[in-house]
Design a protein around this motif. Structure first.
Motif, mmCIF file in Angstrom:
data_model
loop_
_atom_site.group_PDB
_atom_site.id
_atom_site.type_symbol
_atom_site.label_atom_id
_atom_site.label_comp_id
_atom_site.label_asym_id
_atom_site.label_seq_id
_atom_site.Cartn_x
_atom_site.Cartn_y
_atom_site.Cartn_z
ATOM 1 N N SER A 1 -3.027 3.546 7.789
ATOM 2 C CA SER A 1 -1.679 3.046 8.090
ATOM 3 C C SER A 1 -1.301 3.190 9.554
ATOM 4 O O SER A 1 -0.453 2.444 10.038
ATOM 5 C CB SER A 1 -0.642 3.743 7.207
ATOM 6 N N ARG A 2 -1.942 4.113 10.290
ATOM 7 C CA ARG A 2 -1.627 4.256 11.718
ATOM 8 C C ARG A 2 -2.616 3.494 12.610
ATOM 9 O O ARG A 2 -2.422 3.433 13.832
ATOM 10 C CB ARG A 2 -1.627 5.728 12.142
ATOM 11 N N SER A 3 -3.656 2.902 12.032
ATOM 12 C CA SER A 3 -4.744 2.330 12.833
ATOM 13 C C SER A 3 -4.307 1.180 13.724
ATOM 14 O O SER A 3 -4.898 0.959 14.787
ATOM 15 C CB SER A 3 -5.886 1.867 11.918
ATOM 16 N N GLU A 4 -3.277 0.436 13.319
ATOM 17 C CA GLU A 4 -2.803 -0.676 14.151
ATOM 18 C C GLU A 4 -1.519 -0.319 14.884
ATOM 19 O O GLU A 4 -0.876 -1.195 15.474
ATOM 20 C CB GLU A 4 -2.604 -1.931 13.290
ATOM 21 N N ASN A 5 -1.155 0.964 14.861
ATOM 22 C CA ASN A 5 0.073 1.401 15.524
ATOM 23 C C ASN A 5 -0.185 2.437 16.612
ATOM 24 O O ASN A 5 -0.149 2.129 17.791
ATOM 25 C CB ASN A 5 1.049 1.969 14.482
ATOM 26 N N ASP A 6 -0.470 3.673 16.192
ATOM 27 C CA ASP A 6 -0.517 4.772 17.161
ATOM 28 C C ASP A 6 -1.623 5.772 16.872
ATOM 29 O O ASP A 6 -1.535 6.924 17.264
ATOM 30 C CB ASP A 6 0.835 5.502 17.175
ATOM 31 N N TYR B 1 0.836 -1.208 0.000
ATOM 32 C CA TYR B 1 0.000 0.000 0.000
ATOM 33 C C TYR B 1 0.867 1.252 0.000
ATOM 34 O O TYR B 1 0.636 2.182 -0.782
ATOM 35 C CB TYR B 1 -0.931 -0.026 1.219
ATOM 36 N N GLN B 2 1.891 1.286 0.851
ATOM 37 C CA GLN B 2 2.784 2.449 0.888
ATOM 38 C C GLN B 2 3.543 2.587 -0.434
ATOM 39 O O GLN B 2 3.752 3.707 -0.924
ATOM 40 C CB GLN B 2 3.772 2.330 2.053
ATOM 41 N N ALA B 3 3.955 1.461 -1.007
ATOM 42 C CA ALA B 3 4.654 1.505 -2.299
ATOM 43 C C ALA B 3 3.748 2.088 -3.384
ATOM 44 O O ALA B 3 4.192 2.910 -4.200
ATOM 45 C CB ALA B 3 5.121 0.104 -2.692
ATOM 46 N N LYS B 4 2.489 1.697 -3.383
ATOM 47 C CA LYS B 4 1.546 2.219 -4.375
ATOM 48 C C LYS B 4 1.297 3.710 -4.158
ATOM 49 O O LYS B 4 1.157 4.474 -5.125
ATOM 50 C CB LYS B 4 0.231 1.437 -4.334
#
Length: 315
Positions: free
Chosen positions: A273-278, A89-92
């Protein structure tokens, strides 16, 4: 980073039952968006991957393709972002920021500056696998000058990641930045590039403090004085991210919703992208900074199933 996910593993978890529920949600005229949100936004990325495997096993169909055929617009975009492998996802997102007319330097900087070396290398490898072209070569082809060198350096994933702070070296680097900028006619961009892209984060914060003690104003003021245009914005973003990554991301979220229209790509990318982190901590920083909760901003700035999905992730 304060580990504060807003999306947690579903317990109990039955991927086959979820796959069947999604298949049912696709039946008939239209689809059952609430069921789709409840399942996709209520599972971790690893659990979604298990559901996709079960879906293909049970029905012989690719779940992401089915979702794309059923959904539309920003709601489709956020659901597909949730389903994708996070590195791909980040690469895209990097590819979208480089390809096409113009370059989205803000997104490039965000992705390359907030991730660890290991994550940057993984994203870079995924990029090459997806597009049969290296991230570095595409950056070089789409940017120039100081900005090109900054992004190439960040894309290496070679920053010192120790937490060691050497005050003497920080003072020397602060002097070097001063000599490379405000004490000389013109600017030696290579010194700024080397310091900003190589030194570890706590060391950089010490360098910024030493610089302010030396000259009486912040490193941001020095950058404002010495650089212009995209190079200035890129360096200011690096400094902001180094000084306070949560504040930097909160500002990115705010600017994605403030003003006319919404930068949905940025809003979706950061929330997912932050939902499972912080994201829990990011929500707190956002509300303290802007006096209104992230959820309230989303409610007032988005609509329909897109809004409901974002709120399910955030809350």
């Amino acid at each position: 980073m304060v580990y504060s996910p807003t999306v947690l593993p579903a317990e109990p978890f039955d991927p086959a039952a979820d796959a069947q529920a999604l298949k049912t949600a696709f039946k008939g005229f239209g689809s059952d968006e609430k069921a789709i949100i409840d399942i996709i936004a209520g599972r971790t990325n690893a659990q979604r991957a298990e559901i996709a495997t079960q879906f293909k096993t049970m029905f012989g169909k690719d779940l992401i393709k089915e979702l794309k055929s059923e959904l539309r617009g920003n709601f489709e975009d956020v659901i597909i972002a949730l389903m994708m492998n996070p590195v791909e996802y980040q690469a895209k997102e990097l590819h979208k920021s480089i390809s096409g007319l113009g370059t989205d330097e803000k997104t490039l900087m965000e992705i390359l500056s907030i991730h660890t070396n290991e994550e940057v290398v993984a994203i870079k490898d995924a990029y090459e696998g997806l597009y049969q072209s290296s991230l570095e070569s595409d950056i070089k082809g789409d940017t120039s000058g100081t900005v090109k060198r900054l992004f190439v350096s960040l894309s290496v994933g070679g920053r010192d990641e120790s937490d060691e702070v050497n005050k003497e070296l920080a003072y020397q680097d602060a002097q070097a930045l001063l000599r490379a900028g405000e004490l000389m006619f013109g600017t030696d961009e290579s010194t700024f590039n080397m310091v900003m892209c190589q030194r570890n984060r706590p060391q950089l914060r010490q360098i910024f403090d030493e610089y302010e003690h030396l000259v009486g104003h912040s490193i941001q003021t020095a950058i404002e004085n010495e650089f212009s245009g995209t190079a200035k914005e890129a360096l200011l973003d690096i400094v902001h991210c180094i000084q306070n990554q949560m504040d930097y991301l909160a500002e990115r979220l705010f600017k994605s919703m403030d003003g006319i229209g919404t930068d949905d790509r940025t809003l979706i990318r950061i929330v997912v992208s932050r939902s499972e982190n912080d994201l829990g901590e990011l929500k707190n920083v956002f509300e303290e900074k802007y006096g209104k909760s992230l959820s309230d901003w989303i409610r007032s700035d988005t609509s329909g199933d897109y809004k409901r999905c974002l709120l399910a992730i955030v809350n």
